[in-house]
Structure formats: structure tokens, C-alpha cells
Motif scaffolding. Structure first.
Motif, PDB file in Angstrom:
ATOM      1  N   LEU A  37     -10.366 -19.513  24.174  1.00  0.00           N
ATOM      2  CA  LEU A  37     -10.419 -19.181  25.596  1.00  0.00           C
ATOM      3  C   LEU A  37      -9.653 -20.193  26.427  1.00  0.00           C
ATOM      4  O   LEU A  37      -8.963 -19.831  27.394  1.00  0.00           O
ATOM      5  CB  LEU A  37     -11.870 -19.101  26.079  1.00  0.00           C
ATOM      6  CG  LEU A  37     -12.765 -18.052  25.405  1.00  0.00           C
ATOM      7  CD1 LEU A  37     -14.129 -18.006  26.076  1.00  0.00           C
ATOM      8  CD2 LEU A  37     -12.117 -16.683  25.434  1.00  0.00           C
ATOM      9  N   ASP A  38      -9.760 -21.476  26.083  1.00  0.00           N
ATOM     10  CA  ASP A  38      -9.021 -22.491  26.823  1.00  0.00           C
ATOM     11  C   ASP A  38      -7.509 -22.246  26.723  1.00  0.00           C
ATOM     12  O   ASP A  38      -6.785 -22.282  27.727  1.00  0.00           O
ATOM     13  CB  ASP A  38      -9.343 -23.886  26.285  1.00  0.00           C
ATOM     14  CG  ASP A  38     -10.700 -24.389  26.732  1.00  0.00           C
ATOM     15  OD1 ASP A  38     -11.645 -23.572  26.772  1.00  0.00           O
ATOM     16  OD2 ASP A  38     -10.820 -25.582  27.044  1.00  0.00           O
ATOM     17  N   VAL A  60     -12.855 -23.853  30.442  1.00  0.00           N
ATOM     18  CA  VAL A  60     -14.195 -23.268  30.328  1.00  0.00           C
ATOM     19  C   VAL A  60     -15.027 -24.204  29.445  1.00  0.00           C
ATOM     20  O   VAL A  60     -15.053 -24.061  28.218  1.00  0.00           O
ATOM     21  CB  VAL A  60     -14.140 -21.814  29.790  1.00  0.00           C
ATOM     22  CG1 VAL A  60     -13.365 -21.713  28.489  1.00  0.00           C
ATOM     23  CG2 VAL A  60     -15.530 -21.216  29.675  1.00  0.00           C
ATOM     24  N   ASP A  62     -18.112 -24.519  28.838  1.00  0.00           N
ATOM     25  CA  ASP A  62     -19.246 -23.956  28.109  1.00  0.00           C
ATOM     26  C   ASP A  62     -19.123 -22.442  28.166  1.00  0.00           C
ATOM     27  O   ASP A  62     -19.170 -21.848  29.245  1.00  0.00           O
ATOM     28  CB  ASP A  62     -20.569 -24.418  28.744  1.00  0.00           C
ATOM     29  CG  ASP A  62     -21.786 -24.009  27.918  1.00  0.00           C
ATOM     30  OD1 ASP A  62     -21.647 -23.125  27.048  1.00  0.00           O
ATOM     31  OD2 ASP A  62     -22.872 -24.565  28.159  1.00  0.00           O
ATOM     32  N   ARG A  63     -18.974 -21.790  27.015  1.00  0.00           N
ATOM     33  CA  ARG A  63     -18.726 -20.349  26.996  1.00  0.00           C
ATOM     34  C   ARG A  63     -20.003 -19.529  26.832  1.00  0.00           C
ATOM     35  O   ARG A  63     -19.931 -18.329  26.569  1.00  0.00           O
ATOM     36  CB  ARG A  63     -17.712 -19.993  25.912  1.00  0.00           C
ATOM     37  CG  ARG A  63     -18.087 -20.399  24.500  1.00  0.00           C
ATOM     38  CD  ARG A  63     -16.983 -20.023  23.517  1.00  0.00           C
ATOM     39  NE  ARG A  63     -16.892 -18.575  23.308  1.00  0.00           N
ATOM     40  CZ  ARG A  63     -15.912 -17.975  22.653  1.00  0.00           C
ATOM     41  NH1 ARG A  63     -14.901 -18.678  22.179  1.00  0.00           N
ATOM     42  NH2 ARG A  63     -15.907 -16.669  22.489  1.00  0.00           N
ATOM     43  N   ARG A  64     -21.148 -20.136  26.990  1.00  0.00           N
ATOM     44  CA  ARG A  64     -22.388 -19.354  26.916  1.00  0.00           C
ATOM     45  C   ARG A  64     -22.492 -18.399  28.102  1.00  0.00           C
ATOM     46  O   ARG A  64     -22.100 -18.726  29.223  1.00  0.00           O
ATOM     47  CB  ARG A  64     -23.605 -20.276  26.890  1.00  0.00           C
ATOM     48  CG  ARG A  64     -23.810 -21.008  25.565  1.00  0.00           C
ATOM     49  CD  ARG A  64     -25.008 -21.931  25.637  1.00  0.00           C
ATOM     50  NE  ARG A  64     -24.817 -22.992  26.636  1.00  0.00           N
ATOM     51  CZ  ARG A  64     -25.717 -23.932  26.898  1.00  0.00           C
ATOM     52  NH1 ARG A  64     -26.875 -23.936  26.252  1.00  0.00           N
ATOM     53  NH2 ARG A  64     -25.454 -24.868  27.807  1.00  0.00           N
ATOM     54  N   THR A  68     -21.391 -18.853  32.687  1.00  0.00           N
ATOM     55  CA  THR A  68     -20.142 -19.512  32.338  1.00  0.00           C
ATOM     56  C   THR A  68     -19.427 -20.013  33.594  1.00  0.00           C
ATOM     57  O   THR A  68     -19.309 -19.283  34.579  1.00  0.00           O
ATOM     58  CB  THR A  68     -19.214 -18.533  31.593  1.00  0.00           C
ATOM     59  OG1 THR A  68     -19.939 -17.906  30.540  1.00  0.00           O
ATOM     60  CG2 THR A  68     -18.010 -19.264  31.020  1.00  0.00           C
ATOM     61  N   TRP A  70     -15.815 -21.325  35.081  1.00  0.00           N
ATOM     62  CA  TRP A  70     -14.387 -21.328  34.796  1.00  0.00           C
ATOM     63  C   TRP A  70     -13.657 -22.310  35.709  1.00  0.00           C
ATOM     64  O   TRP A  70     -13.913 -22.371  36.914  1.00  0.00           O
ATOM     65  CB  TRP A  70     -13.796 -19.933  35.002  1.00  0.00           C
ATOM     66  CG  TRP A  70     -14.241 -18.935  33.972  1.00  0.00           C
ATOM     67  CD1 TRP A  70     -15.316 -18.101  34.051  1.00  0.00           C
ATOM     68  CD2 TRP A  70     -13.621 -18.669  32.718  1.00  0.00           C
ATOM     69  NE1 TRP A  70     -15.406 -17.328  32.921  1.00  0.00           N
ATOM     70  CE2 TRP A  70     -14.369 -17.656  32.084  1.00  0.00           C
ATOM     71  CE3 TRP A  70     -12.504 -19.187  32.070  1.00  0.00           C
ATOM     72  CZ2 TRP A  70     -14.029 -17.150  30.828  1.00  0.00           C
ATOM     73  CZ3 TRP A  70     -12.165 -18.686  30.823  1.00  0.00           C
ATOM     74  CH2 TRP A  70     -12.922 -17.682  30.209  1.00  0.00           C
ATOM     75  N   ALA A 452     -17.666 -12.509  24.431  1.00  0.00           N
ATOM     76  CA  ALA A 452     -17.139 -13.767  24.966  1.00  0.00           C
ATOM     77  C   ALA A 452     -16.933 -13.589  26.469  1.00  0.00           C
ATOM     78  O   ALA A 452     -16.620 -12.489  26.927  1.00  0.00           O
ATOM     79  CB  ALA A 452     -15.821 -14.148  24.295  1.00  0.00           C
ATOM     80  N   PRO A 453     -17.087 -14.644  27.259  1.00  0.00           N
ATOM     81  CA  PRO A 453     -16.985 -14.490  28.715  1.00  0.00           C
ATOM     82  C   PRO A 453     -15.573 -14.164  29.167  1.00  0.00           C
ATOM     83  O   PRO A 453     -14.581 -14.515  28.513  1.00  0.00           O
ATOM     84  CB  PRO A 453     -17.434 -15.857  29.245  1.00  0.00           C
ATOM     85  CG  PRO A 453     -17.202 -16.804  28.114  1.00  0.00           C
ATOM     86  CD  PRO A 453     -17.418 -16.024  26.866  1.00  0.00           C
TER      87      PRO A 453
END
Length: 632
Positions: A37-38, A60, A62-64, A68, A70, A452-453
Motif C-alpha cells: 500500500l505504501d 499508511v 497502520d492498515r487495520r 486507517t 492515510w 485492505a483499506p
């Protein structure tokens, strides 16, 4: 199509050159986009030139989900990016309406009017965090106002003026607006519609509104209002830097399953998501032109305005989309040299059934993509587009929603087009199908989930300070996983089929059936114009009561036609798909974006009152529910 000469092709070249990343196809690119994601979202920021006034501490951390964060620390402004691309003398906005002649704004005029309305709103006391609401149609003034509101860090919400006062108050009343922008009426096809009584009721029902701005449109005046022209007397250029998650706009759910949810979207999330979507999937680039019929009550309007982010110009269409005939939108596409045209599947199927050949009748040589969204497109619609336009126009069928203000699954220049299927998940969207136990399934129907966010997932719901309603809506079924509410089947080669809303899924003797499968079969019959199917469950676990409603075309629902419908469903699907009853009705209930209202009809058949299941202003035809009920 191939990557050569496309925006996604340029992106792939940029990734190889700037990031040292090379991919051998869409599947590999998608896999990277949802695992790193990064890397992916920072590449979107850099490739499209997103400008942060203050730098981000991370992408990001923390992708929980939910919660989340951003690009923490970053500040930016959506409107700044929408207005920064093209020379002053090029056309930015073209407006077509049945209320007045064609209007245009150049990029210079658009920038100037946004600066003027920004100054006017500041004189009315509007600042960061204030809510400005619009009871406006899809016209250039609405785009100007939206961008001016965003430039101040204020918060925008809109409803189309065909909505009645009750539906508007159910939406705007939640966010306590400071300013209301409105028209007094409009023309729909050949009919003049006076909305002065509705405007009066809306004003009376919004006690926090301090100023009402009248945008002249139609033949009526509005007393005791600020004139639109009074906002255009001086300029205040500039863009307020706001946090990545600062609210940009509030979008409202359809209200077909309860009070409309006030869904808050942020500046940064919408900016990055729409740059990615419009550039890499829709292949929009500077100098292109985007035409997609929408009203201001649908997230497609926000997506249409975001065409400006890519340097494309946008075509606004207000009025009856079928007036004076089915060919009107094709004529507009030809006249404006549209490179991307969006259309509802219902419109495309109607053109097919009417025998239209728009590519032969009009000069559509500029068209590169034809988008379709809002409901499933049957395989016959794919064949019609291919037969009419040939291989040089990409049919991009997608599905997404107000919740993410974008697509979740759709096509693009690198993906194959298969009749009856959506090409696959969008970049940056980790979409899967889950069974009831939370296990991924392929080749069978399951709940559409996102694991995933995404940056454009809502900041939250307005007024939901604890986040309880937000969590209940998206994360209560599968903890930590977004449940979207659609019923979907992914194929082994990556394509997918949306089978309808999961809350309207038919559970026939323990076997789940998708409503879209019914419609694809039934509506292909020449006698059937439209249809709707619902299932009333048996509490004892039996097969229940499967009811099919049809709108007929120059036909009578006699015994031979019933047998023909049954035979088609049994042959194309299975004996489980044979309805217990088939009933002819004059109209199928749909909301204003064209979606069939299966769940409200089901509630009516179980004995609910119409007023308790859906607001009348949600309906495309206000009489549509009159023909359903417990007796039907």
C-alpha cells in the motif's frame, strides 16, 4: 487494447524508470497495488503530481480497518488540483440542459468564477468546516459552487431538485448547513417544473441556514434570497490547506433501506482515488472530454467533476436523458467529441432493443471508452456494443458505490473484456468474495468484501461520533474486513459477475441465487420490457415463495407466455429459478439512479406500509410501489 499510448502505459513506464518496478500484466500490477500500500499509493501521488502543502509523515502507518489513517501530517486541497491543469482559453465545462441553451466555461472562466464565489461565500461568513448545501441541477454553476466551497475547507452536500422537501430534509437536516444554494424550477423534457413550494419547505425545515442563494434557472424568481450574481462581484483566489482526511463532501445513501446515511468523504481520499480511477482505468488525460449523465444526488456527479483533475473537460447534462429521443446522448457525445462516455446498462439495452446504430448515425470517432455502471449489463449488451463500435472502443463495465465514491470492480486498457463479466478488481482495491464463514470463494456466489483499506473509504458518518453505525454498516459481519453489500462471483481467470444486492439475495431451499441472473434471462425475451424478483422465505426452511413481476411490451401474460418464461429460466439457469407466481405490473420500482428496489418490494409483500419502506422522492416513478403489497 494495449498499454501503448494509454495513461496506464505511461504509468508502467514511470514505475520502471522511477521506482525500478516492472510488471508483466494487470494481474501482477494489481497484486502489488493491494499488498504494498505504501509503494502503490505513494506512486499515485507522485505520478499524478499531487501537491502537499505540508509533508506527510508516512503513507499508511497502520492498515487495520476501520480507523486507517492515510498520509498523516499532509495538507492539501482538492479544488486546487481540479483547477490547475489547462490554459485559460481551453474549454473546461460544457453544460447542456432542456431549461436553457448550451453554456460553456473556459478554464480561465472556471478559475475566475470559483475565486469570485469563494469571495462571495466568505462575505456570507462561510469558512473551514461550515456546511454548504445545494438544491441544484447538473449545471456549470453547481461545479463552480462545489469547487469554491472546497477551496475554503467548507463541506459540500447536494440533492437534485427533483427530490421533494421531505427527502431533502432527511439528508440536509443531518448536517446543519449554514448556506443553501437553490434553483426555483427547471424543465424536464417538455415539462416546466416549479419548485418554489419545495424550496420554501426546505428553508423552513433547516433552521441553521443563514443565507439562501438563488441560482437563476427557469422562469421563476425567489424572494428574500441572495442573487447568484451578488457572489460574483470580487475575487478571492486561494485554497485553504486542509488535512488529508478533512471533509470534502457528504454523500447520502439511497434511503431505500432506512434513513439515508450521511457518508463523509475527505479531500485526500477522493483526490487520490479519482486520479487513480480516472487516469488508469478510464484513461482520461489532458485535453480529453468526459460525458456521463448524472444528477447531483449520485456519486457519479462527484466523479464527473473529478474529470477536471486529469486535465479533461467535462460535459454536464441536465433534464430528461431520453428527450426528445434515445439518440440525444449520442448526439451530445458526437457534438462534444467525447472521448469517454458513460451510460447506464438500461440505456444501452434500450438502444439495442430499439435497433439504434449510433456509430453509423453520428461521428463518434473521438470515443475511446464507453463506461457502464449502476446495474449489471447482460451479455447481449456487450455484444451490441462490440457490433456497433468495433474493437477500437473499450467497453468498461464497472460497479462501485457511494460508500467509496468510486469503482470497486471494473475494466481498463490492460484488461480483457468478456461478455457478461466485469473485468476484475480495480487497482488498489483488494476485492474478494467471502462465504458466510469468512472464507474466500472463487467460482461461486459470495459477499463482496474488501480486505485492505482504500483512501476513499469514508472518513465516517456525520453525527456518528463513536463510529458505532459506521462499524455496524461495514465491519460487523467480518471483523476487520469491509463488507460492501453486493453479491458477487469471481471467476478463476479474475473476472467477476455482480449478482445483485446481498440483502436481496434469494435463498431458495438453502441455495443462494442472484437476482441479476433472473433479469438477464427474463428481459432478453422480446415480450418482457422489465422485471423484478423477490423471495419470501419459509420460516420452516422450505423453498419459500419466489415471485416474479414483469412489465410487458405489447403482450399479454397468458398461459403460453408464462410457460415461455418458465422454460427460459429452467433452461438457462435451473429448476430452482422457476418462480411460484408471475405477475404483470405497469412499472418496476427503481431509484433515481436506475437500481431496482427489491428489498422495499419484499417488505411491502410482507405487509409493510409504503411510507415505512422508502421515501417517495427516492423513486424514479412515484407511482411504482402502488402495484405491490401483501395482496400482490
Amino acid at each position: 487494447m494495449t498499454a501503448e499510448g494509454t495513461e496506464i502505459g505511461l504509468y508502467l513506464d514511470w514505475l520502471a524508470r522511477e521506482r525500478g518496478r516492472e510488471f508483466d500484466g494487470y494481474a501482477a500490477l494489481h497484486r502489488w497495488s493491494v499488498t504494498d500500500l505504501d509503494g502503490f499509493w505513494s506512486s499515485i501521488k507522485d505520478f499524478f503530481g499531487v501537491r502537499f502543502h505540508s509533508p506527510a509523515r508516512a503513507v499508511v502507518p497502520d492498515r487495520r480497518m476501520p480507523g486507517t489513517e492515510w498520509f498523516p501530517g499532509a495538507t492539501l486541497n482538492y479544488a486546487e488540483h481540479a483547477l490547475s491543469h489547462r490554459p485559460d482559453d481551453e474549454i473546461a465545462v460544457i453544460g447542456y440542459a432542456q431549461t436553457r441553451p448550451r453554456t460553456e466555461l473556459t478554464w480561465g472562466q472556471l478559475r475566475d468564477q470559483v475565486a469570485q464565489v469563494r469571495a462571495g461565500l466568505m462575505r456570507l461568513g462561510v469558512g473551514r468546516g461550515d456546511r454548504v448545501v445545494a438544491y441544484l441541477p447538473n449545471i456549470p454553476e453547481t461545479v463552480v459552487a462545489y469547487l469554491a466551497v472546497a477551496s475554503l475547507g467548507a463541506i459540500w452536500a447536494s440533492c437534485a431538485p427533483e427530490f421533494g422537501a421531505r427527502s431533502v430534509l432527511d439528508r440536509f437536516g443531518q448536517i446543519e448547513p449554514r448556506v443553501l444554494l437553490t434553483v426555483s424550477g427547471y424543465r424536464y423534457g417538455a415539462k416546466d417544473v416549479d419548485r418554489r413550494d419545495e424550496v420554501a419547505a426546505i428553508r423552513a425545515g433547516l433552521p441553521t441556514v443563514e443565507h439562501v442563494v438563488h441560482v437563476p434557472y427557469g422562469e421563476h424568481d425567489l424572494p428574500d434570497t441572495v442573487a447568484w450574481a451578488d457572489l460574483l462581484t470580487e475575487r478571492a483566489p486561494g485554497f485553504e490547506p486542509v488535512g488529508f482526511a478533512h471533509p470534502l463532501c457528504v454523500l447520502f445513501s439511497s434511503g431505500t433501506t432506512g434513513k439515508p446515511k450521511a457518508i463523509v468523504h475527505g479531500h485526500g481520499g477522493i483526490l487520490l482515488e479519482h486520479l487513480k480511477n480516472h487516469g488508469l482505468s478510464w484513461d482520461l488525460r489532458p485535453g480529453d472530454r468526459m460525458l456521463w449523465f448524472s444528477t447531483t444526488a449520485w456519486m457519479m456527479w462527484n466523479a464527473l467533476v473529478s474529470g477536471l483533475l486529469t486535465g479533461a473537460s467535462i460535459v454536464l447534462v441536465d433534464g430528461n436523458p431520453l428527450h426528445p429521443d434515445l439518440a440525444w446522448q449520442w448526439r451530445l457525445a458526437a457534438e462534444t467529441r467525447a472521448t469517454l462516455m458513460g451510460a447506464s446498462p438500461g440505456f444501452l439495452m434500450a438502444c439495442r432493443k430499439a435497433g439504434l446504430d449510433p456509430a453509423a448515425e453520428f461521428d463518434l470517432s473521438a470515443l475511446r471508452q464507453l463506461g457502464a455502471a449502476g446495474s449489471p449489463l447482460p451479455a447481449e449488451g456487450y455484444h451490441w456494443v462490440r457490433d456497433v463500435f468495433g474493437p477500437d472502443v473499450l467497453l468498461n463495465v464497472g460497479s462501485g458505490g457511494t460508500d467509496v465514491c468510486s469503482g470497486i470492480v471494473q475494466g481498463g486498457p490492460l484488461q480483457p473484456v468478456r461478455a457478461g463479466e466485469i473485468s476484475g478488481p480495480c487497482l488498489g482495491v483488494d476485492a474478494k468474495a467471502f462465504d458466510e464463514h469468512g472464507h474466500e470463494v472463487v467460482g461461486e456466489l459470495g459477499e463482496l468484501v474488501i480486505t485492505a483499506p482504500m483512501p476513499s473509504m469514508p472518513v465516517g458518518f456525520w453525527g456518528d461520533d463513536t463510529g458505532e453505525r459506521y462499524r455496524e454498516t461495514y465491519f460487523s459481519t467480518y471483523p476487520g474486513v469491509w463488507r460492501h453489500g453486493d453479491w458477487i462471483r469471481f471467476t478463476p481467470d479474475g473476472g467477476c459477475v455482480i449478482a445483485g444486492r446481498s440483502d436481496a439475495t434469494l435463498n431458495r431451499g438453502g441455495v443462494r441465487l442472484g437476482t441479476a441472473e433472473f433479469y438477464a434471462v427474463v428481459e432478453e425475451l422480446p415480450e418482457v420490457e422489465d422485471s423484478l424478483v423477490v423471495h419470501l422465505e419459509d420460516p420452516a426452511g422450505g423453498n419459500g415463495d419466489l415471485r416474479l413481476f414483469v412489465v410487458l411490451r405489447d403482450a399479454v401474460l397468458d398461459a403460453p407466455l408464462r410457460e415461455k418464461i418458465v422454460a427460459a429460466l429452467k433452461s438457462a439457469l435451473s429448476p430452482r429459478h422457476v418462480p411460484d407466481t408471475i405477475t404483470a405490473v405497469p412499472v418496476i420500482p427503481r431509484n433515481r439512479t436506475g437500481k431496482k428496489l427489491e428489498l422495499p418490494v419484499k417488505k411491502l409483500l410482507l405487509g409493510a406500509r409504503p411510507a415505512d419502506v422508502v421515501g417517495i422522492d427516492v423513486l424514479a416513478d412515484p407511482t411504482a410501489l402502488d402495484h405491490f403489497g401483501a395482496r400482490a
